[in-house]
Design a protein around this motif. Structure first.
Motif, mmCIF file in Angstrom:
data_model
loop_
_atom_site.group_PDB
_atom_site.id
_atom_site.type_symbol
_atom_site.label_atom_id
_atom_site.label_comp_id
_atom_site.label_asym_id
_atom_site.label_seq_id
_atom_site.Cartn_x
_atom_site.Cartn_y
_atom_site.Cartn_z
ATOM 1 N N SER A 30 -7.728 9.449 12.868
ATOM 2 C CA SER A 30 -6.416 9.393 13.539
ATOM 3 C C SER A 30 -6.049 7.959 13.902
ATOM 4 N N ALA A 31 -7.036 7.204 14.389
ATOM 5 C CA ALA A 31 -6.777 5.822 14.797
ATOM 6 C C ALA A 31 -6.375 4.956 13.607
ATOM 7 N N ILE A 32 -6.972 5.239 12.453
ATOM 8 C CA ILE A 32 -6.615 4.492 11.235
ATOM 9 C C ILE A 32 -5.174 4.793 10.841
ATOM 10 N N LEU A 33 -4.797 6.060 10.890
ATOM 11 C CA LEU A 33 -3.411 6.420 10.557
ATOM 12 C C LEU A 33 -2.444 5.782 11.557
ATOM 13 N N ALA A 34 -2.843 5.766 12.835
ATOM 14 C CA ALA A 34 -1.984 5.196 13.870
ATOM 15 C C ALA A 34 -1.864 3.684 13.724
ATOM 16 N N ALA A 35 -2.927 3.047 13.206
ATOM 17 C CA ALA A 35 -2.914 1.587 13.061
ATOM 18 C C ALA A 35 -1.982 1.150 11.943
ATOM 19 N N GLY A 36 -1.649 2.096 11.072
ATOM 20 C CA GLY A 36 -0.730 1.760 9.975
ATOM 21 C C GLY A 36 -1.494 1.553 8.687
ATOM 22 N N VAL A 37 -1.278 2.423 7.727
ATOM 23 C CA VAL A 37 -2.001 2.340 6.454
ATOM 24 C C VAL A 37 -1.324 1.312 5.556
ATOM 25 N N PRO A 38 -2.085 0.332 5.067
ATOM 26 C CA PRO A 38 -1.481 -0.722 4.238
ATOM 27 C C PRO A 38 -1.014 -0.180 2.887
ATOM 28 N N GLU A 39 -0.100 -0.914 2.283
ATOM 29 C CA GLU A 39 0.362 -0.577 0.945
ATOM 30 C C GLU A 39 -0.817 -0.615 -0.035
ATOM 31 N N GLY A 40 -0.855 0.346 -0.929
ATOM 32 C CA GLY A 40 -1.914 0.347 -1.939
ATOM 33 C C GLY A 40 -3.193 1.009 -1.477
ATOM 34 N N VAL A 41 -3.189 1.547 -0.266
ATOM 35 C CA VAL A 41 -4.387 2.212 0.266
ATOM 36 C C VAL A 41 -4.050 3.685 0.525
ATOM 37 N N ALA A 83 -7.425 -3.691 8.169
ATOM 38 C CA ALA A 83 -7.326 -5.052 7.633
ATOM 39 C C ALA A 83 -8.260 -5.233 6.439
ATOM 40 N N GLY A 84 -9.464 -4.709 6.558
ATOM 41 C CA GLY A 84 -10.424 -4.825 5.457
ATOM 42 C C GLY A 84 -9.990 -4.039 4.240
ATOM 43 N N ALA A 85 -9.407 -2.876 4.462
ATOM 44 C CA ALA A 85 -8.930 -2.052 3.347
ATOM 45 C C ALA A 85 -7.775 -2.741 2.630
ATOM 46 N N ALA A 86 -6.911 -3.401 3.394
ATOM 47 C CA ALA A 86 -5.789 -4.128 2.786
ATOM 48 C C ALA A 86 -6.303 -5.270 1.917
ATOM 49 N N ALA A 87 -7.314 -5.984 2.409
ATOM 50 C CA ALA A 87 -7.882 -7.086 1.634
ATOM 51 C C ALA A 87 -8.556 -6.570 0.366
ATOM 52 N N TYR A 88 -9.223 -5.442 0.495
ATOM 53 C CA TYR A 88 -9.881 -4.814 -0.669
ATOM 54 C C TYR A 88 -8.838 -4.416 -1.711
ATOM 55 N N ALA A 89 -7.746 -3.822 -1.254
ATOM 56 C CA ALA A 89 -6.693 -3.393 -2.188
ATOM 57 C C ALA A 89 -6.061 -4.586 -2.890
ATOM 58 N N ALA A 90 -5.984 -5.708 -2.175
ATOM 59 C CA ALA A 90 -5.318 -6.888 -2.726
ATOM 60 C C ALA A 90 -6.207 -7.656 -3.706
ATOM 61 N N ALA A 91 -7.520 -7.436 -3.645
ATOM 62 C CA ALA A 91 -8.438 -8.138 -4.551
ATOM 63 C C ALA A 91 -8.543 -7.360 -5.853
ATOM 64 N N PRO A 92 -8.209 -7.978 -6.978
ATOM 65 C CA PRO A 92 -8.156 -7.233 -8.248
ATOM 66 C C PRO A 92 -9.444 -6.478 -8.584
ATOM 67 N N ASP A 93 -10.595 -7.079 -8.268
ATOM 68 C CA ASP A 93 -11.858 -6.411 -8.579
ATOM 69 C C ASP A 93 -12.502 -5.793 -7.330
ATOM 70 N N GLY A 94 -11.785 -5.845 -6.215
ATOM 71 C CA GLY A 94 -12.311 -5.257 -4.982
ATOM 72 C C GLY A 94 -13.286 -6.152 -4.236
ATOM 73 N N ILE A 95 -13.591 -7.314 -4.814
ATOM 74 C CA ILE A 95 -14.528 -8.232 -4.160
ATOM 75 C C ILE A 95 -13.747 -9.222 -3.309
ATOM 76 N N VAL A 96 -13.811 -9.022 -2.014
ATOM 77 C CA VAL A 96 -13.092 -9.874 -1.065
ATOM 78 C C VAL A 96 -14.012 -11.035 -0.671
ATOM 79 N N PRO A 97 -13.500 -12.276 -0.681
ATOM 80 C CA PRO A 97 -14.340 -13.394 -0.246
ATOM 81 C C PRO A 97 -14.970 -13.101 1.124
#
Lengths: 124, 124
Positions: A30-41, A83-97
């Protein structure tokens, strides 16, 4: 590309719940949904990620990407998870620095799995 | 269908290695190969499954299947790992009946992840 954020909603995180009390995993969901789900996730609830002794837990996965499982989370972790899920979605191979990962992703990894192999029989 | 058994070969399982000593993860990998790799299973060494505090670790995965990660293994676990991998490969969805799983698969799960979602953009 759309990635999937699985959240274990049955996790009790080692607690004994009172009757009618919401499970910590469901609270995290519930907290994740309330925090706002990023685009692409795509947030998908799941019953048990088999990481019960390290709950609450979540998993990030997507086609042709490494999958990651994180644990020892609570509803307070929701903003960092998002925030971590958004970064993962934005990384083409899923590997976030490393430095771009939220602290919980750096310190509370339970496991990662290489991308699913596309076997010859499936590629033909 | 071919499934993949990833084995973390860099795992030190919490030990301090002597110079030239083979890492426990590499020993587990060798023991799995020596035990005989079942049909339909592709054994792939990997550097780190990010389950370092619970090593040695392995992961089973395949297209349209649940993925599983197991830990607290050693080279002595190889016969059970091979048996469990064979059962996983033989199960169409990767879900092996509980009683048919080796004990290490029942008791030493680190995590499982649902099948990778086939998103609309990939299916088109």
């Amino acid at each position: 590309m759309t990635v999937t954020l699985h959240v274990c909603i049955t996790c009790r995180a080692g607690q004994t719940l009172m009757e009618g009390e919401t499970a910590p995993g469901a609270r995290l969901h519930s907290a994740i949904l309330a925090a706002g789900v990023p685009e692409g996730v795509n947030v998908v609830p799941v019953e048990c990620l088999s990481a019960c002794s390290q709950g609450c837990s979540i998993a990030l996965s997507g086609p042709r990407r490494w999958s990651y499982v994180y644990g020892r989370l609570s509803d307070a972790s929701a903003p960092d998870v998002v925030a971590g899920a958004a970064a993962y979605a934005a990384a083409p191979d899923g590997i976030v620095p490393w430095r771009s990962r939220p602290e919980i992703f750096r310190k509370q990894s339970l496991a990662r799995i290489p991308p699913i192999a596309v076997v010859a029989e499936a590629a033909e």
